[in-house]
Enzyme design. Sequence first.
Site, short mmCIF file in Angstrom:
data_model
loop_
_atom_site.label_atom_id
_atom_site.label_comp_id
_atom_site.label_asym_id
_atom_site.label_seq_id
_atom_site.Cartn_x
_atom_site.Cartn_y
_atom_site.Cartn_z
N LYS A 127 20.08 26.74 -44.10
CA LYS A 127 19.50 28.08 -44.23
C LYS A 127 18.79 28.50 -42.94
O LYS A 127 18.84 29.67 -42.55
CB LYS A 127 18.52 28.10 -45.41
N LYS A 162 8.71 34.42 -40.77
CA LYS A 162 8.41 33.08 -41.28
C LYS A 162 9.61 32.15 -41.09
O LYS A 162 9.46 31.01 -40.63
CB LYS A 162 8.04 33.19 -42.76
#
Length: 295
Positions: free
Chosen positions: A174, A242
């Site tokens: 990811k 983030k």
Amino acid sequence: MAGMSTVAFIGLGIMGAPMAKHLVDAGHDVLGVNRSREPVERFVEAGGRDGGTVAEAVADADVVITMLPDSPDVTAVALGADGIYANAKKGALHIDCSTIRPDTARELAEAGASAGIRVVDAPVSGGEAGAKEAALSIMVGGSDDDVAAARPLLEKVGKTIVHVGPPGSGQTVKAANQLIVAGTLELVAEAIVFLEAHGVATEAALEVLGGGLAGSTVLARKGAGMLVREFSPGFRVDLHHKDLGIVTAAARERGVAIPLGAHVAQLVAALRAQGHGDLDHSALLKLVEQLSGRG
């Protein structure tokens, strides 16, 4: 996991709410939990159940799915005294669909094993549209047996489900995904500003670009909105900021150079610092316009 399951779904945000609804539609008994009440109420109206607290929701659940913003959120929900591992029954399966640090995912798998909880990391890609359409791409880390148990549920929310390795591997893939998406968004933004500066018919330009080697899911899903400066969040700048922090930290840990990725991470950080953290990540276009003196 054969048959219908009792599922505690923790995190009913932009991504979590439609994912939980797909599980309800598939016939599972789904208990929704969220920090704020309104999403839970909407979920109950859509056919789900109010799960109450995390401890209450997971007590009789066969499966617990978390879809939360960041590593500390998942850690708190999983490891706290009122959390998943202290209150779920032995043998329950925890599927974390959040995007968190790979090392955190590995730590959760170890903590889960000590508590008798099976853990897989299953971050998703596809944004709000993919969640609504049950067309997410899901990269899964965990043991063969645990991933096999998770797969029937993941197939209700995603279209591409791939087991990519042991615990933490899903989060590593990811991170790579977010690196590619951020870089592509930046280049699409630059291309649009470049085309507009030359007076080209931009809709036609994106159509032909999309049909060639420059075509991508990012261009197909984000290009039209970028042309009209529609930046309602499908995936917020804050969250991509983030995620790029995860990428840069993980790259540094293994001594991997990501010069372009690090540069885009700085651009996303600058966009966020300007107060645009709640916009869609395609708002990188705003920064390119500003740098070009066209904003």
